[in-house]
Design an enzyme around this catalytic site. Structure first.
Site, PDB file in Angstrom:
ATOM      1  N   LYS A   1     -26.669  52.421  59.698  1.00  0.00           N
ATOM      2  CA  LYS A   1     -26.044  52.509  58.367  1.00  0.00           C
ATOM      3  C   LYS A   1     -26.886  53.284  57.357  1.00  0.00           C
ATOM      4  O   LYS A   1     -26.336  53.857  56.411  1.00  0.00           O
ATOM      5  CB  LYS A   1     -25.740  51.101  57.842  1.00  0.00           C
ATOM      6  CG  LYS A   1     -24.619  50.412  58.601  1.00  0.00           C
ATOM      7  CD  LYS A   1     -24.228  49.100  57.955  1.00  0.00           C
ATOM      8  CE  LYS A   1     -23.056  48.470  58.694  1.00  0.00           C
ATOM      9  NZ  LYS A   1     -22.566  47.256  58.025  1.00  0.00           N
TER      10      LYS A   1
ATOM     11  N   THR B   1     -22.140  51.116  62.209  1.00  0.00           N
ATOM     12  CA  THR B   1     -22.678  49.762  62.259  1.00  0.00           C
ATOM     13  C   THR B   1     -24.134  49.797  62.689  1.00  0.00           C
ATOM     14  O   THR B   1     -24.741  50.873  62.833  1.00  0.00           O
ATOM     15  CB  THR B   1     -21.812  48.870  63.182  1.00  0.00           C
ATOM     16  OG1 THR B   1     -22.227  47.509  63.041  1.00  0.00           O
ATOM     17  CG2 THR B   1     -21.918  49.290  64.637  1.00  0.00           C
TER      18      THR B   1
END
Length: 414
Positions: free
Chosen positions: A61, A57
């Protein structure tokens, strides 16, 4: 010799808000952890041979891509990885399950991007996923709004004909609730609003969409759906139908039950019964005020006046409303200030207790003593109506009242 632990978890920088552990444990991965790392720790961690499955997250990413020995076609096309798994040859495979997760979220809300003008706030990893979904659904036009560049927050009027508006930024996310990426009034043709944020459950962005009657969704369905697809990549045999069951369970577990009503209507008593019935913590805003002020509520009124008390009440209401999975007990006058509504609603379903005025207790309640309670009720009735989701009768046994609230609350989470 101690057996090595296989590593499964969510990789990010600040994960205190995350529901991922709950979701993956429901999906059948009991050893799923939250892994908070600073940027300089990323490379060394990803060399750990015990890694078997990771979700990724904010803000990593894109950063993790260079550590993957292979990327799926979707990850390459999007330019972002949210799932890492171990390949048979020992390398790391970078995948993106956010794309099908976002598509599930939009479809569930009845929102299609086909032939629509899609305005996306943010240009990071989540935005890349939304852009890919919009392309796959044949959006007529895709506009990416960022802090700088050709399309930015200062010239949104250029795109007032936007039909689907998506927040792909952390704006409005816990602990900075109450913020919104834009005023939806700028988009009179808006047909759907999607927010990848899931904590709070109803961001300021989505609250405005609700008030305007626009179909909308928070990011919880996306979060659960992408997790289900990730577990498939990790090698778990998961039935896709489990997604809705987990969404509902998380809504029940993380939502607040908020109780409002006239002073003396039994909020504290019913709250205690609800706590016993559900195992939840009851959070009393009046008690929070007393603790913060270091004096009783009658003393606050006597020494500082009602205006000072209401300011304290707003502050503590904001703190309580940001919590999840609680029973929140409010003061009788919390509805006198509209600024208390959004903090209570962001994670909560609001129940108004109705009790016959003749039965209202007045001890320890400065505004109830020497006051015409019938007149007070008539004055406040429209305020309670504005705040509440549900009316609950509390003229009988408080255990029946608590059971009725819990039954309604569970049925509402669908």
């Amino acid at each position: 010799m101690k057996e090595k632990k296989e590593i499964f978890g969510l990789l990010g920088r600040h994960l205190g808000h995350s529901f991922s552990s709950m979701i993956h444990k429901e999906l059948g991965c009991p050893s799923y952890d939250l892994i908070e790392l600073e940027p300089e720790q990323l490379g060394e961690f990803l060399q750990n041979p015990d890694i078997r499955g990771l979700n990724v997250t904010i803000p990593y990413k894109r950063d993790v891509m260079k550590y993957c020995t292979r990327l799926t076609d979707e990850a390459k096309a999007i330019g972002s990885v949210n799932t890492i798994s171990r390949l048979p040859d020992g390398g790391l495979l970078g995948s993106n399950t956010d794309l099908p997760g976002f598509e599930y979220m939009a479809k569930r809300a009845g929102i299609s991007m086909n032939s629509k003008k899609v305005v996306i706030f943010g240009s990071g990893g989540a935005s890349l996923t939304v852009q890919a979904a919009a392309k796959r659904q044949n959006a007529r036009q895709i506009v990416v709004v960022s802090r700088s560049g050709q399309d930015n927050y200062e010239n949104l009027s250029r795109h007032s004909d936007g039909e689907i508006i998506v927040n792909a930024t952390p704006v409005g996310m816990y602990p900075n609730a109450g913020q919104s990426p834009c005023d939806l009034e700028l988009f009179p043709n808006c047909e759907g609003v999607l927010d990848v944020v899931y904590n709070p459950a109803v961001t300021a962005f989505l609250m405005q969409a609700e008030r305007l009657g626009i179909p909308n969704s928070n990011g919880l369905p996306m979060l659960v759906s992408q997790a289900m697809y990730a577990e498939k990549i990790f090698g778990l045999d998961v039935d896709e139908s489990v997604t809705e069951r987990i969404i509902k369970k998380l809504q029940v577990q993380t939502g607040n039950i908020v109780i409002i009503g006239m002073p003396g209507s039994g909020k504290s008593s019913v709250g205690r019964e609800l706590a016993k019935l559900t195992g939840r913590e009851a959070v009393d805003i009046d008690e929070m005020i007393i603790k913060a002020a270091g004096m009783s509520i009658p003393e606050i009124f006597a020494k500082q006046g009602e205006e000072s008390f209401r300011a304290m009440e707003r502050e503590q209401t904001a703190i309580a409303g940001a919590m999840t999975g609680k029973i929140i007990l409010t003061g009788g006058g919390v509805v006198k200030d509209d600024r208390n509504l959004d903090p209570l609603r962001q994670n909560g379903r609001i129940y108004q207790l109705n009790r016959d005025v003749s039965l209202l207790a007045t001890d320890g309640r400065p505004l109830s003593q020497n006051t015409d309670l019938t007149k007070m009720f008539k004055e406040r009735a429209p305020m309670y109506a504005k705040f509440r989701d549900v009316e609950i009768d509390n003229n009988g046994d408080i255990t029946d009242t608590a059971a009725a609230i819990w039954r309604e609350y569970e049925n509402s989470c669908n």
